[in-house]
Design an enzyme around this catalytic site. Structure first.
Site, PDB file in Angstrom:
ATOM      1  N   THR A  60     -23.820  46.286  29.475  1.00 46.34           N
ATOM      2  CA  THR A  60     -23.069  46.716  30.648  1.00 46.34           C
ATOM      3  C   THR A  60     -24.010  47.122  31.781  1.00 46.34           C
ATOM      4  OG1 THR A  60     -21.316  47.424  29.173  1.00 46.34           O
ATOM      5  CG2 THR A  60     -21.197  48.217  31.409  1.00 46.34           C
ATOM      6  N   LEU A  68     -20.178  54.404  24.739  1.00 44.51           N
ATOM      7  CA  LEU A  68     -18.897  55.069  24.492  1.00 44.51           C
ATOM      8  C   LEU A  68     -19.098  56.472  23.928  1.00 44.51           C
ATOM      9  CD1 LEU A  68     -15.975  54.222  24.906  1.00 44.51           C
ATOM     10  CD2 LEU A  68     -15.927  53.460  22.547  1.00 44.51           C
ATOM     11  N   PHE A 121     -18.238  51.848  30.473  1.00 44.87           N
ATOM     12  CA  PHE A 121     -18.546  52.188  29.089  1.00 44.87           C
ATOM     13  C   PHE A 121     -18.537  50.926  28.248  1.00 44.87           C
ATOM     14  CE2 PHE A 121     -16.857  56.353  30.406  1.00 44.87           C
ATOM     15  CZ  PHE A 121     -17.844  57.182  29.915  1.00 44.87           C
ATOM     16  N   CYS A 122     -19.480  50.855  27.303  1.00 48.17           N
ATOM     17  CA  CYS A 122     -19.484  49.766  26.317  1.00 48.17           C
ATOM     18  C   CYS A 122     -20.006  50.343  25.015  1.00 48.17           C
ATOM     19  CB  CYS A 122     -20.303  48.574  26.801  1.00 48.17           C
ATOM     20  SG  CYS A 122     -22.063  48.825  26.855  1.00 48.17           S
ATOM     21  N   GLY A 123     -20.273  49.476  24.062  1.00 47.86           N
ATOM     22  CA  GLY A 123     -20.715  49.947  22.761  1.00 47.86           C
ATOM     23  C   GLY A 123     -21.982  50.775  22.820  1.00 47.86           C
TER      24      GLY A 123
END
Length: 102
Positions: free
Chosen positions: A16, A41, A9-11
């Site tokens: 990612t 996310l 998960f990333c922004g």
């Protein structure tokens, strides 16, 4: 069918996804069959339940404890800045495997 599922998960899920590709290459080179995906996310509630291990990008590290509380049955850790910055797929895969083994 893959033996384990690793979700990052990333922004927004964009940067990612580059790391996911590197992790897939590393797993393939090692003869391992994992499902590896990147998600924003905001997709946590849909994606987290399918994961065996969850890695979160450094830019959303502040969410680590909250994510652990929302997903108490999941193995969740953050990706070290160096591993993420270098897009070290082999290192990120090793991190995920370490958590799966615990």
């Amino acid at each position: 069918m893959a033996e384990k599922t690793i979700i990052l998960f990333c922004g927004a899920g964009m940067s990612t996804s580059l790391l996911v590709n590197k992790m897939k290459e590393a797993a393939s080179a090692q003869g391992k069959d994992y499902e590896i995906h990147a998600h924003a996310l905001s997709e946590e509630s849909l994606s987290a339940p399918t994961a065996d291990v969850i890695l979160i990008g450094p830019q959303v590290r502040f969410e680590l404890e909250n994510m652990r509380k929302r997903n108490p049955d999941k193995k969740i850790t953050d990706i070290p800045m160096r591993t993420y910055g270098m897009m070290d797929g082999k290192g990120a895969l090793a991190l995920a495997e370490k958590f799966m083994a615990e």
